[in-house]
Write an enzyme that holds these catalytic residues in place. Structure first.
Site, PDB file in Angstrom:
ATOM      1  N   PRO A   1     -28.405 -40.071   0.305  1.00 44.35           N
ATOM      2  CG  PRO A   1     -29.614 -40.022  -1.680  1.00 44.35           C
ATOM      3  CD  PRO A   1     -29.753 -40.252  -0.218  1.00 44.35           C
ATOM      4  CB  ILE A   2     -23.234 -37.551  -0.239  1.00 46.74           C
ATOM      5  CG1 ILE A   2     -23.230 -38.256   1.121  1.00 46.74           C
ATOM      6  CG2 ILE A   2     -22.319 -36.316  -0.181  1.00 46.74           C
ATOM      7  CD1 ILE A   2     -22.170 -39.247   1.311  1.00 46.74           C
TER       8      ILE A   2
ATOM      9  N   GLY B   1     -29.567 -33.071  -2.315  1.00 46.49           N
ATOM     10  CA  GLY B   1     -30.650 -32.173  -1.883  1.00 46.49           C
ATOM     11  C   GLY B   1     -31.566 -32.810  -0.857  1.00 46.49           C
TER      12      GLY B   1
ATOM     13  N   GLY C   1     -30.651 -33.533   2.308  1.00 43.53           N
ATOM     14  CA  GLY C   1     -30.306 -33.144   3.682  1.00 43.53           C
ATOM     15  C   GLY C   1     -29.130 -33.890   4.303  1.00 43.53           C
TER      16      GLY C   1
ATOM     17  CB  SER D   1     -24.440 -31.103   4.304  1.00 41.49           C
ATOM     18  OG  SER D   1     -25.186 -29.941   4.523  1.00 41.49           O
TER      19      SER D   1
ATOM     20  CG  ASP E   1     -31.440 -27.915   4.352  1.00 43.02           C
ATOM     21  OD1 ASP E   1     -32.623 -27.650   4.096  1.00 43.02           O
ATOM     22  OD2 ASP E   1     -30.555 -27.980   3.471  1.00 43.02           O
TER      23      ASP E   1
END
Ligand code: MEV
Length: 298
Positions: free
Chosen positions: A110-111, A114, A116, A118, A161
């Site tokens: 899911p964008i 939190g 990861g 990106s 990340d």
């Protein structure tokens, strides 16, 4: 000549140490079994008369489609397009001078939650160009450039990340070192608050707190580091360590009323919960011990 490569990268959960890791402390982080997939297809054009440098870029999950000239200035483009142009520029000496690039992205992660998304995007983007130009994946090189792409998105991230999205598994990570760990959790629930978060904003918020309260800030960051070491050394004490880490994150100012409520409701039912990632929304992780999925949902 037409060439196609496909690269995928996993999402992540920060088990402990988010924010403190920006200040050189250690974080415990693990990859999860949902991934972002990217396909890069290039149609290289050898005819100088019809020279073009076109990029068709599709983000299927958010329904964003772009068609741009790679030689045009990137300043007014969206951050994702700027990232693509930035990475293309790093590799263009290995590519034919003219061609059409098609990039397609699909994400199970899911964008903005939190988990990861990106970082997985940055890693896949660099990975695709790396594979196309060098025919193999050199993870250290990919991670280094993916960090620079992450800086476009988040300002001054710690690198945790992109590093977990590149190497997978579980890591004890600091800016100075990374250590692979055999760390697995089977009784963990991920709770999405449904509130979008901005890592850049939350990192900025913590920076203001630490700068205006240097002594208290340092103490909280050190306490978070101690908590992370204890998580690695005494995984049987995770319940208590989750609660302690959450309290420290709350002190740093990255919790919200909604997050506090979720944490409190679950704690009343003996379930320890903490923020994972930047906070301010996004996702929480909860140690479910022997509870079933249905009991947790209730
Ligand atoms: C975000 O997933 C983790 C933070 O610690 C930021 C960073 O490490 O760059 C909040």
């Amino acid at each position: 000549m037409k060439k196609t490569v496909i690269v995928s990268s996993p999402g992540k959960l920060i088990i402990g140490g988010e924010h403190a890791v920006v200040y050189g402390r250690r974080a415990l982080v693990t990859s999860i079994g949902i991934r972002l997939y990217m396909q890069l297809a290039v149609d290289e054009n050898t005819d100088k008369q019809t020279e073009k440098h076109l990029l068709n870029f599709t983000l299927h999950d958010t329904n964003q489609r772009y068609s741009i000239d790679l030689y045009e200035s990137s300043d007014t483009q969206t951050i994702e397009v700027q990232a693509v142009i930035h990475v293309y520029n790093q590799f263009k000496s290995f590519l034919s001078e003219s061609g059409v690039f098609n990039i397609e992205v699909r994400s199970e992660i899911p964008i903005g939650a939190g988990l990861g998304s990106s970082a997985a995007f940055s890693v896949c983007l660099v990975g695709c160009f790396h594979l196309l130009c060098h025919g193999k994946l050199c993870l250290e090189d990919i991670n280094e450039l993916a960090y620079r792409v992450e800086c476009l998105f988040h300002g001054t991230p710690s690198g945790v990340d992109n590093t977990i999205s590149t190497f997978g598994q579980s890591l004890l990570y600091s800016r100075a070192s990374k250590k692979h760990l055999n760390f697995r959790l089977s009784n963990l629930a991920i709770i999405d608050t449904g509130i979008p978060k901005s890592t850049k904003r939350m990192v900025g918020l913590v920076r203001s707190f630490v700068e205006s309260n240097p002594e208290e800030g340092e103490k909280i960051l050190n306490d978070i580091a101690t908590c992370v070491d204890a998580m690695v050394e005494h995984p049987d004490e995770l319940d208590e360590l989750f609660q302690r880490n959450q309290q420290l994150l709350k002190h740093l100012g990255v919790s919200t009323v909604e997050i506090d409520q979720i944490v409190e409701i679950l704690l009343k039912n003996s379930i320890s919960t903490k923020i994972t990632g930047a906070g301010g929304g996004g996702c929480l992780i909860a140690l479910t011990s022997t509870f079933t999925k249905e009991q947790i949902l209730e």
